[in-house]
Enzyme design. Sequence first.
Site, PDB file in Angstrom:
ATOM      1  N   CYS A  59      -0.429   4.070   2.051  1.00  0.00           N
ATOM      2  CA  CYS A  59      -0.404   3.817   3.519  1.00  0.00           C
ATOM      3  C   CYS A  59       0.974   4.280   3.979  1.00  0.00           C
ATOM      4  O   CYS A  59       1.157   4.681   4.914  1.00  0.00           O
ATOM      5  CB  CYS A  59      -0.800   2.645   3.859  1.00  0.00           C
ATOM      6  N   ASP A  60       1.877   3.679   3.315  1.00  0.00           N
ATOM      7  CA  ASP A  60       3.515   3.548   3.707  1.00  0.00           C
ATOM      8  C   ASP A  60       4.451   4.529   2.827  1.00  0.00           C
ATOM      9  O   ASP A  60       5.577   4.690   3.286  1.00  0.00           O
ATOM     10  CB  ASP A  60       3.994   2.315   3.474  1.00  0.00           C
TER      11      ASP A  60
ATOM     12  N   CYS B 207       0.806  -1.158  -0.035  1.00  0.00           N
ATOM     13  CA  CYS B 207      -0.023  -0.222   0.253  1.00  0.00           C
ATOM     14  C   CYS B 207       0.760   1.286  -0.049  1.00  0.00           C
ATOM     15  O   CYS B 207       1.341   1.773   1.061  1.00  0.00           O
ATOM     16  CB  CYS B 207      -0.826  -0.026   1.240  1.00  0.00           C
TER      17      CYS B 207
END
Length: 326
Positions: free
Chosen positions: A143-144, A140
Amino acid sequence: MAEDIEKVKCLIIGSGPAGYTAAIYAARANMGPVLYQGSQPGGQLTTTNEVENFPGYPEGVTGPEMMLQLQAQAERFETDVRNGWVTKVDFSGDIHKVWVNDTKEIHADTVIISTGASAKYLGLESEQKYLKLGGGVSACAVCDGFFYRNQEVVIVGAGDSACEEAHYLSKLCKKVTMLVRRDEFRASKIMEARVRNTENIEILFNTETDEVLGDGQVVNGVRVFNNKTNEKHDIPATGFFVAIGHKPNTDIFKDYLDLDETGYIINVPGTSKTNVEGVFVSGDAADHVYRQAVTAAGTGCMAALDAERYLAAKDSTFEVSTSTYN
Ligand code: NDP
């Protein structure tokens, strides 16, 4: 114990666009839906940055924002939205039994499955090791990606997700190397053009991952091989992103529902009905073709309408709500 068993008219499993849309319709039809969000409240869209193709948002909207709005809309009509993970079902009888977090037992007249799909990984030992360590493997980018600002990363995949994530990473990272296993993309032309036209994305065709390299704690490179020449080389990278598609979250239903060979639930064509009466499916758990937020929402609506009609046919005291059709 019997008194611990909760009885509900309509249980919705999953909290993506399919689940929340089913909830909006079921709630407005007096079905008192209870919705369990699962392990990723808001579903896959919470890992997407900009959604530009959902009708009604001319300027686009972020995935997390859209999911908060969908949840708020479902709650406005008194959907009971709960945290919890459905771990087991028993669809052998007229009453559909569902267990939440292995303990709480619910008996539902109707169940709407909106469990979506989860990211796939390559399955390499080194990939799994650094994934579990939280040491630089991710599925992701949204997300990261933040953790890799001004660093060099590698991303695997050639579909729309990989292109979208590579483009997202290119805005944060110094360099993004994209590994494409064939000599062409699977992605739509517009997404492909976007990565091809981004200066700090390097695309390596016919290239696969041999090993994720690291110091035992964190990733520091990726060993790749050209599948035409078998030549290997190492790419320095602190992040390894995997964007190679998804697997439907349907394992717990396999003893009761008909699934296709890749695990997608088979619905009666043109409906949300499964092979079990009173159990309906919506969203990516049954859709390996379109897989869009808007199609998921559409099938969520279908599932609630199908559930409502099922209840009305079964129980003459249950009135089909006129509000559903407004
Ligand atoms: P896809 O299944 O479309 O693509 C998966 C990609 O991963 C393919 O290029 C595939 O390669 C590659 N791949 C699979 N396994 C491996 C492996 N073991 N090693 C290396 N590469 C591998 O999945 P997506 O998640 O990209 O997209 C799913 C759906 O969602 C699509 O319908 C897509 O259009 C849609 N989508 C739309 C978006 C948008 O419109 N904004 C954004 C994201 C997704 P190969 O091509 O060789 O099979």
